[in-house]
Design a protein around this motif. Sequence first.
Motif, PDB file in Angstrom:
ATOM      1  N   UNK A 105       0.801  -1.234   0.000  1.00 26.79           N
ATOM      2  CA  UNK A 105       0.000   0.000   0.000  1.00 26.79           C
ATOM      3  C   UNK A 105       0.829   1.278   0.000  1.00 26.79           C
ATOM      4  N   UNK A 106       1.937   1.253  -0.718  1.00 28.75           N
ATOM      5  CA  UNK A 106       2.739   2.463  -0.854  1.00 28.75           C
ATOM      6  C   UNK A 106       3.581   2.835   0.348  1.00 28.75           C
ATOM      7  N   UNK A 107       3.711   1.930   1.323  1.00 28.85           N
ATOM      8  CA  UNK A 107       4.476   2.251   2.526  1.00 28.85           C
ATOM      9  C   UNK A 107       5.961   2.441   2.226  1.00 28.85           C
ATOM     10  N   UNK A 108       6.467   1.769   1.190  1.00 24.27           N
ATOM     11  CA  UNK A 108       7.867   1.952   0.817  1.00 24.27           C
ATOM     12  C   UNK A 108       8.136   3.375   0.354  1.00 24.27           C
ATOM     13  N   UNK A 109       7.221   3.923  -0.427  1.00 21.91           N
ATOM     14  CA  UNK A 109       7.372   5.307  -0.890  1.00 21.91           C
ATOM     15  C   UNK A 109       7.173   6.292   0.264  1.00 21.91           C
ATOM     16  N   UNK A 110       6.265   5.945   1.179  1.00 25.48           N
ATOM     17  CA  UNK A 110       6.063   6.783   2.350  1.00 25.48           C
ATOM     18  C   UNK A 110       7.312   6.782   3.236  1.00 25.48           C
ATOM     19  N   UNK A 111       8.013   5.639   3.268  1.00 30.31           N
ATOM     20  CA  UNK A 111       9.261   5.555   4.030  1.00 30.31           C
ATOM     21  C   UNK A 111      10.332   6.461   3.424  1.00 30.31           C
ATOM     22  N   UNK A 164     -11.486  12.349   2.868  1.00 29.56           N
ATOM     23  CA  UNK A 164     -10.528  13.335   3.375  1.00 29.56           C
ATOM     24  C   UNK A 164      -9.465  12.660   4.233  1.00 29.56           C
ATOM     25  N   UNK A 165      -9.901  11.735   5.073  1.00 29.83           N
ATOM     26  CA  UNK A 165      -8.954  11.028   5.928  1.00 29.83           C
ATOM     27  C   UNK A 165      -8.078  10.065   5.130  1.00 29.83           C
ATOM     28  N   UNK A 166      -8.626   9.527   4.059  1.00 32.22           N
ATOM     29  CA  UNK A 166      -7.845   8.598   3.243  1.00 32.22           C
ATOM     30  C   UNK A 166      -6.671   9.286   2.557  1.00 32.22           C
ATOM     31  N   UNK A 167      -6.901  10.513   2.112  1.00 30.51           N
ATOM     32  CA  UNK A 167      -5.819  11.239   1.423  1.00 30.51           C
ATOM     33  C   UNK A 167      -4.966  12.045   2.389  1.00 30.51           C
ATOM     34  N   UNK A 168      -5.392  12.138   3.647  1.00 32.41           N
ATOM     35  CA  UNK A 168      -4.682  12.965   4.614  1.00 32.41           C
ATOM     36  C   UNK A 168      -3.194  12.611   4.763  1.00 32.41           C
ATOM     37  N   UNK A 169      -2.819  11.316   4.895  1.00 32.84           N
ATOM     38  CA  UNK A 169      -1.385  11.009   5.042  1.00 32.84           C
ATOM     39  C   UNK A 169      -0.547  11.476   3.863  1.00 32.84           C
ATOM     40  N   UNK A 170      -1.115  11.376   2.648  1.00 31.01           N
ATOM     41  CA  UNK A 170      -0.346  11.727   1.451  1.00 31.01           C
ATOM     42  C   UNK A 170      -0.259  13.242   1.276  1.00 31.01           C
ATOM     43  N   UNK A 171      -1.347  13.949   1.601  1.00 29.77           N
ATOM     44  CA  UNK A 171      -1.314  15.414   1.556  1.00 29.77           C
ATOM     45  C   UNK A 171      -0.334  15.940   2.608  1.00 29.77           C
ATOM     46  N   UNK A 172      -0.372  15.328   3.792  1.00 26.74           N
ATOM     47  CA  UNK A 172       0.556  15.733   4.852  1.00 26.74           C
ATOM     48  C   UNK A 172       1.998  15.494   4.423  1.00 26.74           C
ATOM     49  N   UNK A 173       2.215  14.401   3.711  1.00 20.80           N
ATOM     50  CA  UNK A 173       3.557  14.087   3.214  1.00 20.80           C
ATOM     51  C   UNK A 173       4.034  15.147   2.235  1.00 20.80           C
ATOM     52  N   UNK A 174       3.169  15.519   1.278  1.00 21.23           N
ATOM     53  CA  UNK A 174       3.541  16.528   0.286  1.00 21.23           C
ATOM     54  C   UNK A 174       3.831  17.878   0.935  1.00 21.23           C
ATOM     55  N   UNK A 175       2.992  18.270   1.895  1.00 24.12           N
ATOM     56  CA  UNK A 175       3.200  19.546   2.578  1.00 24.12           C
ATOM     57  C   UNK A 175       4.513  19.537   3.367  1.00 24.12           C
ATOM     58  N   UNK A 176       4.788  18.402   4.016  1.00 24.63           N
ATOM     59  CA  UNK A 176       6.023  18.291   4.792  1.00 24.63           C
ATOM     60  C   UNK A 176       7.247  18.398   3.894  1.00 24.63           C
ATOM     61  N   UNK A 177       7.185  17.747   2.738  1.00 24.86           N
ATOM     62  CA  UNK A 177       8.322  17.791   1.815  1.00 24.86           C
ATOM     63  C   UNK A 177       8.532  19.192   1.253  1.00 24.86           C
ATOM     64  N   UNK A 178       7.433  19.898   0.970  1.00 25.07           N
ATOM     65  CA  UNK A 178       7.538  21.273   0.463  1.00 25.07           C
ATOM     66  C   UNK A 178       8.161  22.182   1.517  1.00 25.07           C
ATOM     67  N   UNK A 179       7.722  22.037   2.760  1.00 27.09           N
ATOM     68  CA  UNK A 179       8.196  22.903   3.837  1.00 27.09           C
ATOM     69  C   UNK A 179       9.670  22.676   4.173  1.00 27.09           C
ATOM     70  N   UNK A 180      10.116  21.418   4.054  1.00 29.01           N
ATOM     71  CA  UNK A 180      11.469  21.096   4.499  1.00 29.01           C
ATOM     72  C   UNK A 180      12.463  20.945   3.350  1.00 29.01           C
ATOM     73  N   UNK A 181      12.003  21.089   2.114  1.00 36.19           N
ATOM     74  CA  UNK A 181      12.892  20.854   0.976  1.00 36.19           C
ATOM     75  C   UNK A 181      14.042  21.866   0.915  1.00 36.19           C
ATOM     76  N   UNK A 182      13.799  23.104   1.345  1.00 35.30           N
ATOM     77  CA  UNK A 182      14.844  24.126   1.285  1.00 35.30           C
ATOM     78  C   UNK A 182      15.950  23.894   2.315  1.00 35.30           C
ATOM     79  N   UNK A 183      15.633  23.118   3.330  1.00 31.44           N
ATOM     80  CA  UNK A 183      16.605  22.854   4.384  1.00 31.44           C
ATOM     81  C   UNK A 183      17.119  21.421   4.295  1.00 31.44           C
TER      82      UNK A 183
END
Length: 310
Positions: A230-236, A280-299
């Motif tokens: 279920x995509x856990x490898x990519x989430x890792x 909304x809850x189903x996509x929440x982990x993936x949206x959170x992942x994208x937001x986290x990557x955007x926020x931390x990509x510069x650092x």
Amino acid sequence: MWLILTRIFPYAIAYTIPLLITALGGLYSERSGVTNLGLEGLMLIGYFASALTIKMVETYSIALALPLGLLAAVIAGALFSVLHAFASINLKADQVISGTAINMLASALTVYLARTISGSGNIRILMGIIRKDIPVLSSIPVLGPLLFSQTYWTTWLCLLIWGLSWILLYKTSFGLRLRACGEHPSAVASAGISVHKMRYFGVLMSGALSGLGGGVILITYSGEFNGTVAGLGFLAIAALIFGQWKPLGILGATFFFGIATTIANVSQVIPSLEVVPPAIFKVFPYVATLLALVLFSKHSAAPKASGEPF
């Protein structure tokens, strides 16, 4: 609220542990200088090998079947990762393409073998790990119900591996050499150290730990091989980036993703969350992942030589 929290927390930890151990495997590979996008496929190989081994052994001994299943997952993941290591290190192939090929090959191979063996593509085991309270520790106020109640023994095994990995990477000369291979491989080679051997170690460790992650999924909350993690490898991989390629950062990132995944899975059985549409809850982990990557990509603190052939 406290009752909901004590019910959700054990499940959050159960989802976190496979992510943590797989992301830790990715850390070994990246720190040695080899980008490994094949974590999903390596998890799948471990998932399949664990299910097949347990299926063969459980009729003789349930107690013996589970440890042997995890051992088979570790060995299978390590052996399969040799393909990525050979292509990336010896042949100097594009590591992104090699990792993608690992994912595609693992998916096709495991499903084909599962259908050949079982006829349905699924391999179900009789029994996984039974969750238990840890004596004394589970009675500690606040922390006891959250951390030490209804736990799997694999949780503590993986946390032990995480702790030992932190010591190996940051408190030993071997760890310094491994990390140097991902930063300045030419300097390592000039000191008489084999960069290829160090990178092989990193990739094989990524395969072994990813395979263990797949095995943990099987014997904790899955119970059967069904051809996907279920995509856990990519989430890792996302957790590895989010955690800035550091063990402690990875621990925090994977726990965040574990909480997000748990909320998505249990939202419909919690009255206060029923008003929110399930999608909304189903996509929440993936949206959170994208937001986290955007926020931390510069650092980003990625190893400088990661992905570069040597």
